[in-house]
Design a protein around this motif. Structure first.
Motif, PDB file in Angstrom:
ATOM      1  N   HIS A 394      -7.603 -34.927 -31.333  1.00  0.00           N
ATOM      2  CA  HIS A 394      -8.583 -34.415 -30.384  1.00  0.00           C
ATOM      3  C   HIS A 394      -8.915 -32.987 -30.798  1.00  0.00           C
ATOM      4  O   HIS A 394      -8.139 -32.322 -31.504  1.00  0.00           O
ATOM      5  CB  HIS A 394      -8.041 -34.465 -28.957  1.00  0.00           C
ATOM      6  N   PRO A 395     -10.080 -32.491 -30.382  1.00  0.00           N
ATOM      7  CA  PRO A 395     -10.478 -31.145 -30.818  1.00  0.00           C
ATOM      8  C   PRO A 395      -9.469 -30.084 -30.369  1.00  0.00           C
ATOM      9  O   PRO A 395      -8.930 -30.134 -29.265  1.00  0.00           O
ATOM     10  CB  PRO A 395     -11.844 -30.950 -30.148  1.00  0.00           C
ATOM     11  N   ILE A 396      -9.233 -29.132 -31.257  1.00  0.00           N
ATOM     12  CA  ILE A 396      -8.331 -28.024 -30.960  1.00  0.00           C
ATOM     13  C   ILE A 396      -9.145 -26.889 -30.344  1.00  0.00           C
ATOM     14  O   ILE A 396     -10.137 -26.440 -30.927  1.00  0.00           O
ATOM     15  CB  ILE A 396      -7.611 -27.549 -32.233  1.00  0.00           C
ATOM     16  N   ILE A 532      -0.717 -22.741 -32.826  1.00  0.00           N
ATOM     17  CA  ILE A 532      -0.862 -22.021 -34.093  1.00  0.00           C
ATOM     18  C   ILE A 532      -2.233 -22.275 -34.700  1.00  0.00           C
ATOM     19  O   ILE A 532      -2.906 -21.349 -35.185  1.00  0.00           O
ATOM     20  CB  ILE A 532       0.264 -22.436 -35.060  1.00  0.00           C
ATOM     21  N   ALA A 533      -2.678 -23.504 -34.664  1.00  0.00           N
ATOM     22  CA  ALA A 533      -3.963 -23.838 -35.278  1.00  0.00           C
ATOM     23  C   ALA A 533      -5.136 -23.224 -34.526  1.00  0.00           C
ATOM     24  O   ALA A 533      -6.203 -23.013 -35.122  1.00  0.00           O
ATOM     25  CB  ALA A 533      -4.125 -25.351 -35.341  1.00  0.00           C
ATOM     26  N   SER A 534      -4.978 -22.923 -33.229  1.00  0.00           N
ATOM     27  CA  SER A 534      -6.086 -22.350 -32.462  1.00  0.00           C
ATOM     28  C   SER A 534      -6.488 -20.976 -32.973  1.00  0.00           C
ATOM     29  O   SER A 534      -7.614 -20.528 -32.731  1.00  0.00           O
ATOM     30  CB  SER A 534      -5.697 -22.267 -30.984  1.00  0.00           C
ATOM     31  N   TYR A 535      -5.606 -20.281 -33.680  1.00  0.00           N
ATOM     32  CA  TYR A 535      -5.920 -18.967 -34.246  1.00  0.00           C
ATOM     33  C   TYR A 535      -6.389 -19.044 -35.701  1.00  0.00           C
ATOM     34  O   TYR A 535      -6.692 -17.998 -36.290  1.00  0.00           O
ATOM     35  CB  TYR A 535      -4.687 -18.052 -34.170  1.00  0.00           C
ATOM     36  N   LEU A 536      -6.431 -20.266 -36.285  1.00  0.00           N
ATOM     37  CA  LEU A 536      -6.714 -20.383 -37.714  1.00  0.00           C
ATOM     38  C   LEU A 536      -7.910 -21.271 -38.040  1.00  0.00           C
ATOM     39  O   LEU A 536      -8.529 -21.085 -39.097  1.00  0.00           O
ATOM     40  CB  LEU A 536      -5.485 -20.936 -38.449  1.00  0.00           C
ATOM     41  N   VAL A 537      -8.257 -22.223 -37.184  1.00  0.00           N
ATOM     42  CA  VAL A 537      -9.240 -23.239 -37.567  1.00  0.00           C
ATOM     43  C   VAL A 537     -10.655 -22.889 -37.158  1.00  0.00           C
ATOM     44  O   VAL A 537     -11.568 -23.686 -37.425  1.00  0.00           O
ATOM     45  CB  VAL A 537      -8.853 -24.604 -36.955  1.00  0.00           C
ATOM     46  N   ASP A 538     -10.884 -21.748 -36.545  1.00  0.00           N
ATOM     47  CA  ASP A 538     -12.248 -21.404 -36.160  1.00  0.00           C
ATOM     48  C   ASP A 538     -13.074 -21.122 -37.407  1.00  0.00           C
ATOM     49  O   ASP A 538     -12.677 -20.328 -38.274  1.00  0.00           O
ATOM     50  CB  ASP A 538     -12.250 -20.188 -35.235  1.00  0.00           C
ATOM     51  N   SER A 539     -14.225 -21.791 -37.527  1.00  0.00           N
ATOM     52  CA  SER A 539     -15.047 -21.671 -38.731  1.00  0.00           C
ATOM     53  C   SER A 539     -15.639 -20.277 -38.897  1.00  0.00           C
ATOM     54  O   SER A 539     -15.923 -19.846 -40.022  1.00  0.00           O
ATOM     55  CB  SER A 539     -16.176 -22.707 -38.695  1.00  0.00           C
ATOM     56  N   SER A 590      -6.055 -33.246 -37.825  1.00  0.00           N
ATOM     57  CA  SER A 590      -5.653 -31.866 -37.522  1.00  0.00           C
ATOM     58  C   SER A 590      -5.080 -31.184 -38.754  1.00  0.00           C
ATOM     59  O   SER A 590      -5.335 -29.994 -39.001  1.00  0.00           O
ATOM     60  CB  SER A 590      -4.635 -31.863 -36.375  1.00  0.00           C
ATOM     61  N   ILE A 591      -4.295 -31.949 -39.551  1.00  0.00           N
ATOM     62  CA  ILE A 591      -3.751 -31.365 -40.786  1.00  0.00           C
ATOM     63  C   ILE A 591      -4.872 -31.021 -41.755  1.00  0.00           C
ATOM     64  O   ILE A 591      -4.872 -29.947 -42.383  1.00  0.00           O
ATOM     65  CB  ILE A 591      -2.747 -32.343 -41.423  1.00  0.00           C
ATOM     66  N   LYS A 592      -5.854 -31.906 -41.876  1.00  0.00           N
ATOM     67  CA  LYS A 592      -6.976 -31.640 -42.784  1.00  0.00           C
ATOM     68  C   LYS A 592      -7.794 -30.435 -42.318  1.00  0.00           C
ATOM     69  O   LYS A 592      -8.205 -29.599 -43.141  1.00  0.00           O
ATOM     70  CB  LYS A 592      -7.866 -32.879 -42.869  1.00  0.00           C
TER      71      LYS A 592
END
Length: 759
Positions: A394-396, A532-539, A590-592
């Protein structure tokens, strides 16, 4: 104080100096000498004599060895140096007196108005920064010239009192003098020795002469004439009374008008004082205290002491009963709970004798349990989490999306008047808002995690980590982002997520996941990955170093929260057991998404590599590359093949350029630092090139017969099949293989050679 020194031009020294003639120059020098002499005597009487080089007055009590004026740099007599300029003390005192005195200038922050008169700069350069010249000038004035100013004001007030007393005495004397009904003062004339007729003619002549003299005086002074005429008109309007009722006042016209007043027999009448205009000047007394407080002493103490007081030692708090704190939290009374949480917050910042020691929470397990119970009750009203975190992709929700949602919410008209989640319930009364209690508890847990000795104990508290990650959960209500806890606002959620990320960063090196994972372990792993991903995956934020430099407005530091998130993930998935748990629980999408975002953060152009040479950016790049390696390790064979063949990602080209830049740098110091990142890049590329399962440890064993019959290549010595990831760049790869650093590292050489194979 010399009366000649009390000159009004002292308040305007510049204007006075421009208009002085040669005769007045000597007067100014005398006034300056009197000023310095008085200043020297005042400071000597206070026990702080000034240097003779400054005042020109030899003071016997001045001792160069024990004086407090060692830092004072005298220039000429009557001046000192400040910021490379000569400050005339007489001129400084005159300017300050013109603006109301030194106390008024300090109260109104007006010392910067004095700087242009001495051509002083606004800032004074120091080795570690700069200092305000206006503040230094104020300190000089308060220390040297303020006692003189106070003495000068007292003398002025004393002279004003004496002048007021003399004016009042004159007015009383005038009121006691008898006057005629027309307001004139009778003249005393001795008894005449001449006949009456001669006396009459003589008196007429004298009266005429007096009248002509008075007319000449009035012609010369028109202002006085108008004043007398107005007083005469007032006297005519006033009704004149005699001693007895009904008897008119005898007329002054006729033959008796020329007879002197002393020869006439005046009628008995009541004496009335004439109407006079008396100007009352109130006496202004300077108050030394305001509301019972001596403001001068407070200002002097404020200037003398530093603005920031030193922190109190933990021993200053005395003995604190931990059992009493536990009972206060358990009672949940408003005052007891406020005291207990405040005291616990201060204890959480305590540091011990060694750098790794502090408040020993390991010895206060009951206190920690009460705090967690309070956190769960206030956040979710004691309701346990009934659901499991879904393993479906699901979207992060990113950190930037939360900030934009909060900005849009607060930008609405009448935003503060609209009821929304997290606001205080009116039915609570004087109790604290539940969100404030939750913020305080999260802050306490974060402070405890900063102490290295507490990290092993806190990392074993599964309930603590699960509860903190549960409070960080995000949901949607009415189509808007909101906190999973009904008592937290969106701003509270953003703060709690950052504090939880810091806590997780300190505990991640000691967290051990169980394999196979339990339900609680699965929830912790999934929620931790989403945080953790919420601080890294923003385009918008996942860009190269140069683009990040432009996005942050020229900041030479990497993004702070992204750096913390990368370090947390690399520590959390470092053990092989943790990697296996994440590979089973985290969805491939999510990993991708996280893998692609980390690749976009790598340097590409030469400007990016110039930033990477800085220490902070180099650490940021190492964490990013380590995250890419960990994600490649936990990826499934299908996902590895997809990432390897993704042309839009361009991982092969970015990785090859970084290896070339890191290994071919001419700087030997940077080459040593870059070697770790280059080796980790080659290992990540090798994982993607193999496209195998990293957790499959089974090996095919074949019995080896004599004379080499039946011999098979297995394990690491087996011949690899297929075309390598860098086969299209064999020339560049062979140049890298010929480097001394690559040849000295056997593992790096073999992996780089394997990537360049061609079948």
């Amino acid at each position: 104080m010399n009366t000649s020194f009390l000159d009004p031009t002292m308040a305007h020294p510049n204007a006075a100096a421009r208009n002085l003639n040669p005769n007045q120059t000597g007067s100014l020098k005398q006034r300056q000498a009197g000023f310095l002499n008085g200043l020297a005597r005042i400071m000597a009487s206070r026990g702080t004599p000034l240097p003779p080089a400054l005042t020109g007055v030899d003071t016997p009590s001045y001792d160069p060895a024990t004086t407090q004026w060692k830092m004072l740099e005298p220039a000429d007599v009557g001046a000192f140096r400040l910021a490379g300029r000569d400050i005339d003390m007489l001129k400084l005192w005159g300017l300050a007196f013109q603006h109301g005195g030194g106390t008024a200038l300090s109260r109104d922050n007006g010392w910067h108005l004095i700087l242009p008169h001495f051509d002083l700069p606004e800032e004074f350069p120091l080795p570690n920064g700069s200092n305000s010249v206006a503040q230094l000038l104020a300190q000089y004035y308060m220390a040297i010239l303020l006692p003189f100013e106070e003495m000068y004001r007292n003398n002025i007030q004393n002279q004003q009192r004496k002048a007021q007393a003399s004016r009042q005495a004159n007015l009383q004397a005038q009121a006691a003098t008898p006057t005629r009904p027309d307001g004139t003062v009778p003249q005393r004339v001795n008894a005449p020795t001449t006949p009456a007729r001669r006396l009459s003619s003589a008196s007429q002549g004298s009266v005429q002469n007096e009248g002509s003299t008075e007319n000449n005086f009035l012609d010369q002074e028109p202002g006085v004439k108008r004043k007398l005429e107005s007083e005469e008109a007032d006297n005519k309007r006033a009704r004149q009374k005699t001693g007895s009722a009904g008897i008119d006042q005898p007329s002054t016209s006729g033959p008796t008008a020329s007879i002197p007043s002393a020869m006439q027999t005046p009628a008995r009448s009541r004496q009335r004082p004439s109407r006079r205009k008396i100007e009352y000047v109130p006496l202004g007394r300077e108050m030394d205290t305001v509301g019972g407080r001596d403001m001068k002493m407070i200002e002097a103490d404020t200037i003398a002491t530093p603005l920031r007081r030193p922190l109190r030692e933990i021993s200053d708090w005395g003995t604190i009963a931990i059992d009493a704190l536990t009972l206060s939290i358990r009672s949940q009374l408003s005052t007891e709970l406020s005291y207990a949480l405040t005291t616990f917050t201060l204890l959480s910042t305590m540091r011990g004798d060694t750098p790794t020691s502090g408040f020993p929470i390991v010895q206060c397990g009951e206190l920690l349990e009460e705090v967690l119970d309070l956190l769960e009750e206030r956040a979710f009203n004691g309701v346990e989490d009934p659901r499991e975190v879904s393993s479906a992709a699901h979207p992060i929700t990113t950190h930037r999306e939360l900030l934009n949602a909060l900005f849009d919410l607060e930008s609405q008209p009448f935003a503060s008047l609209q009821p929304r989640q997290g606001t205080k319930d009116p039915d609570l009364g004087p109790h604290q808002r539940p969100g404030n209690v939750i913020l305080t508890i999260i802050n306490i847990l974060r402070n405890l995690s900063f102490i290295p000795d507490n990290c092993p104990f806190l990392s074993q508290q599964e309930r603590l980590i699960d509860l903190m990650l549960r409070v960080c959960s995000v949901t949607k209500k009415d189509g808007r982002l909101a906190a999973a806890s009904p008592v937290l606002s969106l701003g509270d959620l953003i703060t709690i997520r950052k504090d939880t990320l810091f806590t997780l960063m300190h505990l991640s090196g000691h967290i051990q996941f169980a394999d196979p994972p339990l339900k609680s372990t699965a929830k912790i792993a999934r929620r931790a990955f989403q945080l953790i991903a919420s601080y890294l995956v923003d385009s918008t934020e996942a860009v190269s170093p140069l683009a990040c430099f432009q996005l942050t407005g020229g900041s030479l530091k990497p993004p702070f929260l992204a750096d913390v998130a990368l370090e947390t993930f690399t520590r959390l998935v470092q053990p092989d057991v943790s990697r296996k748990v994440f590979s089973k629980l985290i969805p491939e999408d999510s990993i991708k998404l996280l893998f692609v975002s980390c690749v976009h953060r790598l340097p590409v152009v030469d400007s990016d590599f110039q930033l990477v040479t800085r220490e902070r950016w180099l650490s940021y790049m190492e964490k990013t590359i380590m995250t890419i390696y960990s994600l490649a390790f936990i990826s499934s064979p299908e996902l590895k093949m997809e990432l390897k063949s993704d042309r839009s990602l361009g991982f092969k080209g970015v990785m090859l350029r970084m290896i070339q830049k890191f290994l071919s740098t001419p700087n030997p110091d940077l080459k040593v630092q870059f070697s770790i990142s280059a080796r980790r890049l080659v290992e990540a590329a090798k994982l993607l090139d193999d496209c195998g399962d990293s957790f499959d440890t089974s090996e095919i064993t074949v019995a080896t017969l004599s004379f080499g019959m039946g011999f098979g290549e297995v394990g690491e010595s087996a011949t690899e099949r297929g075309t390598g990831l860098l086969a299209g760049h064999r020339d560049l790869t062979w140049d890298l293989l010929m480097l001394r650093e690559v040849q000295s590292d056997g593992i790096l050489f073999s992996e780089l050679e394997s990537l360049s194979r061609v079948e």
